[in-house]
Structure formats: C-alpha cells, structure tokens
Design an enzyme around this catalytic site. Structure first.
Site, short mmCIF file in Angstrom:
data_model
loop_
_atom_site.label_atom_id
_atom_site.label_comp_id
_atom_site.label_asym_id
_atom_site.label_seq_id
_atom_site.Cartn_x
_atom_site.Cartn_y
_atom_site.Cartn_z
N ASN A 44 -4.53 20.73 -49.44
CA ASN A 44 -5.23 21.69 -48.59
C ASN A 44 -6.52 22.06 -49.31
OD1 ASN A 44 -4.83 24.10 -50.35
ND2 ASN A 44 -2.69 23.75 -49.81
N GLY B 190 2.68 16.05 -41.38
CA GLY B 190 3.77 16.97 -41.73
C GLY B 190 3.43 18.38 -41.31
N VAL B 191 3.17 19.20 -42.27
CA VAL B 191 2.84 20.62 -42.02
C VAL B 191 1.67 20.75 -41.03
CG1 VAL B 191 1.81 22.68 -43.15
CG2 VAL B 191 3.73 21.47 -44.20
N TYR B 192 0.77 19.78 -41.10
CA TYR B 192 -0.42 19.86 -40.22
C TYR B 192 -0.15 19.29 -38.82
CZ TYR B 192 -3.39 21.53 -44.05
OH TYR B 192 -3.96 22.28 -45.06
N ASP C 82 9.29 7.85 -52.03
CA ASP C 82 8.58 9.02 -52.54
C ASP C 82 7.23 8.57 -53.11
OD1 ASP C 82 9.64 11.89 -54.43
OD2 ASP C 82 7.61 11.16 -54.03
N SER D 199 -1.69 14.50 -42.71
CA SER D 199 -1.66 15.45 -41.58
C SER D 199 -0.40 15.37 -40.73
CB SER D 199 -2.88 15.29 -40.66
OG SER D 199 -4.04 15.78 -41.30
N GLY E 165 5.36 19.81 -49.26
CA GLY E 165 5.29 18.39 -48.91
C GLY E 165 4.81 17.49 -50.03
N VAL E 166 3.90 16.60 -49.69
CA VAL E 166 3.35 15.65 -50.68
C VAL E 166 2.68 16.42 -51.82
CG1 VAL E 166 1.52 13.94 -51.02
CG2 VAL E 166 2.99 13.80 -49.01
N ASP E 167 1.92 17.45 -51.44
CA ASP E 167 1.15 18.26 -52.41
C ASP E 167 2.11 18.87 -53.45
OD1 ASP E 167 -1.37 20.87 -51.84
OD2 ASP E 167 -1.12 19.42 -53.45
N1 APR Z 1 6.41 11.17 -50.49
C1 APR Z 1 5.91 10.57 -49.37
N2 APR Z 1 5.72 11.23 -48.20
C2 APR Z 1 6.07 12.53 -48.16
C3 APR Z 1 6.59 13.23 -49.28
C4 APR Z 1 6.76 12.49 -50.48
N3 APR Z 1 7.25 13.04 -51.60
N4 APR Z 1 6.82 14.53 -48.91
C5 APR Z 1 6.47 14.63 -47.62
N5 APR Z 1 6.02 13.43 -47.15
C6 APR Z 1 5.53 13.09 -45.81
C7 APR Z 1 5.88 14.03 -44.70
O1 APR Z 1 7.16 13.71 -44.17
C8 APR Z 1 4.76 13.74 -43.70
O2 APR Z 1 5.09 12.59 -42.93
O3 APR Z 1 4.11 13.12 -45.88
C9 APR Z 1 3.57 13.38 -44.59
C10 APR Z 1 2.52 14.49 -44.73
O4 APR Z 1 3.18 15.74 -44.76
P1 APR Z 1 2.63 16.99 -45.63
O5 APR Z 1 2.89 16.75 -47.06
O6 APR Z 1 3.19 18.21 -44.99
O7 APR Z 1 1.04 16.96 -45.46
P2 APR Z 1 0.12 17.46 -44.24
O8 APR Z 1 0.80 17.36 -42.93
O9 APR Z 1 -1.17 16.74 -44.46
O10 APR Z 1 -0.07 19.02 -44.54
C11 APR Z 1 -0.82 19.41 -45.67
O11 APR Z 1 0.91 20.86 -46.38
O12 APR Z 1 1.99 20.71 -48.35
C12 APR Z 1 1.00 21.37 -47.70
O13 APR Z 1 -0.56 21.95 -49.44
C13 APR Z 1 -0.35 21.09 -48.33
O14 APR Z 1 -1.41 22.77 -47.02
C14 APR Z 1 -1.24 21.37 -47.16
C15 APR Z 1 -0.45 20.83 -45.99
#
Ligand code: APR
Length: 176
Positions: free
Chosen positions: A25, A125-127, A11, A123, A33-35
């Site tokens: 974002n 994950g959600v992106y 984490d 990028s 996600g991370v945010d």
């Molecule tokens: N620690 C480490 N890695 C994580 C965690 C965590 N706690 N939570 C998720 N991840 C991983 C995901 O599995 C993915 O591989 O981080 C990577 C990025 O995923 P996202 O957090 O979805 O970020 P992203 O793809 O850049 O999308 C950004 O998602 O959460 C929203 O507000 C954010 O709108 C923005 C978008």
C-alpha cells in the site's frame, strides 16, 4: 534466451527468484496478505529500507501504479519490488493503474538487472479486484512487455495462492 511465463501455486515469499513483487500500500509500512507475508518472512531490513524511502523521495508515500525496490532481507530473493495496486471500483475503470503496476515493476526489475521476477495477483485480495480480470490484465500486460523485449528476462512467474486464482490465471494464459 527468450523469457518464459510460468504459473506457480504457492507462497510468493518462498520463491527463489531475483525479484519478488509486493502488493503493497502507499504507506510502504506493511499490511496483510502478500505485504504482511513478505515483511514477516523477509525481516526488519525490508521495513528499514521502506522507512528510508518514506523519509526521502517518497515522503508522501508510493503512488498507486508506481514501483520501488528494496532489499529482500531473509527471503530467498535478492530484491522486493513494492508496487501499489488500485482498489477496485465499480464506477471508475482503474485498469490503467493496474497495468502500470506490472509495467513499472518490470521496468524496475530490468534496471536492477533482475532476470527472474515473481508477481502475486496484484489488487485481487484486499483491494477486491475480480480475479478473472486481475489475471487477464496481468497476463496481457506482461506478455506485451516481453514481446517488446524478448530477451529482457529469463522467467516471469505468476504466483497464486489458491485454486480459484490458479484457475483464473490458467484461463488467462490459455486465451493466447
Ligand atoms: N503468496 C502469494 N499470494 C498471496 C499470499 C502469499 N503469501 N498472500 C496472499 N496472496 C494472494 C491473495 O490471495 C490475492 O489473490 O495475493 C493476492 C493479492 O492479495 P493482497 O495481498 O490482499 O493484495 P491486494 O489485493 O493488492 O491489497 C493490498 O492489502 O495486505 C494489504 O498492505 C496491503 O494495503 C495493501 C493491500
């Protein structure tokens, strides 16, 4: 001391480093996600500083590919560096924007005097950025930045959240 590149599965909010990079974002007002994890564990001080940024220099939000630092609140880090990754597109190559997230985050970290920095897979994950390419872009970009200034940092840590991401980063790191 030369910078080391490390890979950790875990984490990102638990990383005891100087700066943790947030996959934010443009609103800077949180998300999933991370945010979501960073704001949840870091507490309200992070959002308060993000709101101040939105009220000031970043009135229209943080543009994709740029980076800005805030306190890390209750995280075991000193700063959070928020960066906005590009949403993956099948028709448009947005790699330059993803590269910019890493280079701008490192520039911001150096300005802060951060010696250890943790990156998530921006990028990927959600992106919806495909993990193999997200990993390759991250490793290639950070390696190039460290090569140009080998003493800028002590450790750059890639923090991945699951086995699939770990395998993608292991492959990217092995590509030499
Ligand atoms: N620690 C480490 N890695 C994580 C965690 C965590 N706690 N939570 C998720 N991840 C991983 C995901 O599995 C993915 O591989 O981080 C990577 C990025 O995923 P996202 O957090 O979805 O970020 P992203 O793809 O850049 O999308 C950004 O998602 O959460 C929203 O507000 C954010 O709108 C923005 C978008």
């Amino acid at each position: 001391m030369r910078s080391t590149l490390t890979l950790v599965q875990g984490d990102i909010t638990a990383q005891a480093v100087d700066a943790v990079v947030n996959a934010a974002n443009s609103s800077l007002l949180g998300g999933g996600g991370v945010d979501g994890a960073i704001h949840r564990r870091g507490g309200p001080d992070i959002l308060a500083e993000c709101r101040a940024l939105r009220a000031g220099h970043y009135g229209r939000g943080l543009p994709t590919g740029q980076a800005v630092a805030t306190t890390a609140g209750r995280l075991p880090a000193r700063w959070v560096i928020h960066t906005v990754g590009p949403v993956h597109s099948a028709t448009e190559d947005r790699t330059a924007l993803l590269v910019s997230c890493y280079t701008q985050s490192l520039r911001t970290a150096a300005e802060l005097g951060a010696r250890t920095v943790a990156f998530p897979a921006i990028s990927a994950g959600v992106y919806r950025w495909p993990l193999p390419d997200a990993a390759r872009t991250a490793v290639t970009t950070v390696r190039a930045a460290l090569a140009s200034d080998p003493t800028a940092f002590d450790e750059i840590r890639f923090v991945v959240f699951n086995d699939r991401a770990r395998e993608a980063y292991e492959a990217a790191l092995a590509e030499g």
